[in-house]
Design a protein around this motif. Sequence first.
Motif, PDB file in Angstrom:
ATOM      1  N   SER A 169      19.552  -6.995  10.005  1.00  0.00           N
ATOM      2  CA  SER A 169      19.419  -6.394  11.335  1.00  0.00           C
ATOM      3  C   SER A 169      20.311  -5.163  11.445  1.00  0.00           C
ATOM      4  O   SER A 169      21.307  -5.034  10.722  1.00  0.00           O
ATOM      5  N   PRO A 170      19.996  -4.243  12.351  1.00  0.00           N
ATOM      6  CA  PRO A 170      20.868  -3.092  12.587  1.00  0.00           C
ATOM      7  C   PRO A 170      22.264  -3.508  13.010  1.00  0.00           C
ATOM      8  O   PRO A 170      23.245  -2.844  12.678  1.00  0.00           O
ATOM      9  N   GLN A 171      22.357  -4.623  13.728  1.00  0.00           N
ATOM     10  CA  GLN A 171      23.666  -5.088  14.184  1.00  0.00           C
ATOM     11  C   GLN A 171      24.552  -5.497  13.007  1.00  0.00           C
ATOM     12  O   GLN A 171      25.752  -5.189  12.975  1.00  0.00           O
ATOM     13  N   THR A 172      23.957  -6.197  12.018  1.00  0.00           N
ATOM     14  CA  THR A 172      24.728  -6.612  10.839  1.00  0.00           C
ATOM     15  C   THR A 172      25.203  -5.408  10.045  1.00  0.00           C
ATOM     16  O   THR A 172      26.378  -5.317   9.653  1.00  0.00           O
ATOM     17  N   LEU A 173      24.296  -4.460   9.792  1.00  0.00           N
ATOM     18  CA  LEU A 173      24.674  -3.267   9.035  1.00  0.00           C
ATOM     19  C   LEU A 173      25.768  -2.495   9.767  1.00  0.00           C
ATOM     20  O   LEU A 173      26.760  -2.077   9.158  1.00  0.00           O
ATOM     21  N   ALA A 174      25.612  -2.312  11.067  1.00  0.00           N
ATOM     22  CA  ALA A 174      26.601  -1.552  11.834  1.00  0.00           C
ATOM     23  C   ALA A 174      27.960  -2.227  11.826  1.00  0.00           C
ATOM     24  O   ALA A 174      29.001  -1.561  11.733  1.00  0.00           O
ATOM     25  N   SER A 175      27.986  -3.563  11.886  1.00  0.00           N
ATOM     26  CA  SER A 175      29.266  -4.275  11.891  1.00  0.00           C
ATOM     27  C   SER A 175      30.010  -4.091  10.577  1.00  0.00           C
ATOM     28  O   SER A 175      31.241  -4.049  10.552  1.00  0.00           O
ATOM     29  N   HIS A 176      29.271  -3.964   9.462  1.00  0.00           N
ATOM     30  CA  HIS A 176      29.904  -3.730   8.160  1.00  0.00           C
ATOM     31  C   HIS A 176      30.375  -2.282   8.026  1.00  0.00           C
ATOM     32  O   HIS A 176      31.499  -2.024   7.586  1.00  0.00           O
ATOM     33  N   LEU A 177      29.511  -1.344   8.405  1.00  0.00           N
ATOM     34  CA  LEU A 177      29.872   0.068   8.260  1.00  0.00           C
ATOM     35  C   LEU A 177      31.055   0.442   9.136  1.00  0.00           C
ATOM     36  O   LEU A 177      31.834   1.335   8.784  1.00  0.00           O
ATOM     37  N   ALA A 178      31.205  -0.213  10.259  1.00  0.00           N
ATOM     38  CA  ALA A 178      32.318   0.090  11.147  1.00  0.00           C
ATOM     39  C   ALA A 178      33.673  -0.217  10.503  1.00  0.00           C
ATOM     40  O   ALA A 178      34.699   0.319  10.931  1.00  0.00           O
ATOM     41  N   LEU A 179      33.666  -1.047   9.459  1.00  0.00           N
ATOM     42  CA  LEU A 179      34.916  -1.469   8.813  1.00  0.00           C
ATOM     43  C   LEU A 179      35.247  -0.648   7.579  1.00  0.00           C
ATOM     44  O   LEU A 179      36.238  -0.922   6.904  1.00  0.00           O
ATOM     45  N   ILE A 180      34.434   0.365   7.248  1.00  0.00           N
ATOM     46  CA  ILE A 180      34.732   1.225   6.090  1.00  0.00           C
ATOM     47  C   ILE A 180      34.762   2.696   6.539  1.00  0.00           C
ATOM     48  O   ILE A 180      33.966   3.517   6.067  1.00  0.00           O
ATOM     49  N   PRO A 181      35.679   3.046   7.412  1.00  0.00           N
ATOM     50  CA  PRO A 181      35.684   4.388   8.014  1.00  0.00           C
ATOM     51  C   PRO A 181      36.035   5.511   7.055  1.00  0.00           C
ATOM     52  O   PRO A 181      35.795   6.682   7.379  1.00  0.00           O
ATOM     53  N   SER A 182      36.601   5.187   5.879  1.00  0.00           N
ATOM     54  CA  SER A 182      36.996   6.229   4.922  1.00  0.00           C
ATOM     55  C   SER A 182      35.931   6.498   3.871  1.00  0.00           C
ATOM     56  O   SER A 182      36.164   7.251   2.929  1.00  0.00           O
ATOM     57  N   ILE A 183      34.767   5.902   4.024  1.00  0.00           N
ATOM     58  CA  ILE A 183      33.722   6.012   3.013  1.00  0.00           C
ATOM     59  C   ILE A 183      33.281   7.459   2.839  1.00  0.00           C
ATOM     60  O   ILE A 183      33.093   8.197   3.807  1.00  0.00           O
ATOM     61  N   GLU A 184      33.116   7.872   1.569  1.00  0.00           N
ATOM     62  CA  GLU A 184      32.665   9.234   1.247  1.00  0.00           C
ATOM     63  C   GLU A 184      31.312   9.235   0.547  1.00  0.00           C
ATOM     64  O   GLU A 184      30.537  10.182   0.699  1.00  0.00           O
ATOM     65  N   VAL A 185      31.050   8.180  -0.234  1.00  0.00           N
ATOM     66  CA  VAL A 185      29.779   8.052  -0.964  1.00  0.00           C
ATOM     67  C   VAL A 185      29.233   6.656  -0.675  1.00  0.00           C
ATOM     68  O   VAL A 185      29.910   5.660  -0.938  1.00  0.00           O
TER      69      VAL A 185
END
Length: 420
Positions: A169-185
């Motif tokens: 779900s979009p909610q699951t993906l967003a919850s994970h991405l919110a925890l990797i704010p320094s991601i470059e690739v």
Amino acid sequence: MSNSIPLLPELWNMIFGYLTTPEDFQAVINTCQQWHNLLYSKKSVGLFGQVLPILNQMRSSEGNLGFDLNALLTMREVNSEWRKQIDKHLNSNPKRHSRLSTAADMEAFMTAAAPLSIQRGNPLLGRSLELSIDVRNQDGSVEAIQRLFETYGKEVTTADLGYTFGFVSPQTLASHLALIPSIEVLKIAGIFDVNDDENHLPVPCYSLPKLKRLDISRSYYARITAETGRVLFSPLLRSCSQTLTYLCAGGYRLKLPGINDLIPNLKQLNVWHPVSELGDHQVLSELRMKLENICITNWIVPSVSFLSSLNNFRTTLTILNLNLQVDDAIDSTQLEEFPSLKTVQLRVRSASLNNIPSERQIILFFIPVLCPRLEVFWITFNRALRVLDLQLASAMVSNMFKSLKDIRFLKELEEDGDEN
């Protein structure tokens, strides 16, 4: 051989304490027997930097991926020199990933990483993480990845997130991405869906202010609807709106409303859909970014509308890589001059053996004419075009456009491996 300067062993030990590399350490112990004896007990430390790559390569040759992450974390705690050499080895191998494929892997990693303090460095060695997440959550992967990101997510700069065995779900993906704010690739793979039960749920806001390269070519919609794109991928592109310069995606992802405003600084576009062989000739029609590098891996019919859409990038485009399916004459009158284009690489095929276009149509003489700064011009033809005389065509182009530095007209190999 013996050293010519008589010093007490204690003084030699002080001097040898200034050795900074395994290579220097090896040179010293090989100088004379006395120095070798003095440093014998320190060989496991002093030579570790030279032994580590050899041991890692031996494990790789046995079918492994070298030392796994947990083993390296454990070895890293032996002493400061081992920690230094392990970090150095990983920094010299930037493609190395920290691979975690099960909840047990993630828990083992967090157990091994727990003793590390902030001063001991980032436990995600190389800052690169590859995860396989079982969406069914039969082994607790979803909770494990949440704990992992909550603890170490800020350290991750490169990540490959693979969601398996179910819809995300979009909610699951967003919850994970919110925890990797320094991601470059970032690379995301999985099947995503917006079901009716989740439509009313808000998607968590997140920001990826450092993300430069994004690959969503293996992210699929369970149902191809405008709602899925709006809820799932619009927030993702918005999160890196000002920093994203490279995007690899299927063509239908580029049909998001307002995509030009979402990623205005995009420079490199790779259009690839691993399921569909034939691409959408309208894929570029709505784009207005100042693209410098375009690569379309799916086969494209060079229709008038497709050629016309290339004009959107005529002032900025420097590299063009296309797969063209040519069955009829190409109408190049829609193309304008491309003053910055330096490299054109094409794969050309004909779908029918009975309708082979003429040599002049296939060689595409109009490309160098429209690209005054063109330096590299490659075309690879499939076997259906085996009647073309490529040596003659190459010589003709070379004589007509002497500014070209690299001209290659090639034929794909036959099935028996012999070049046609």
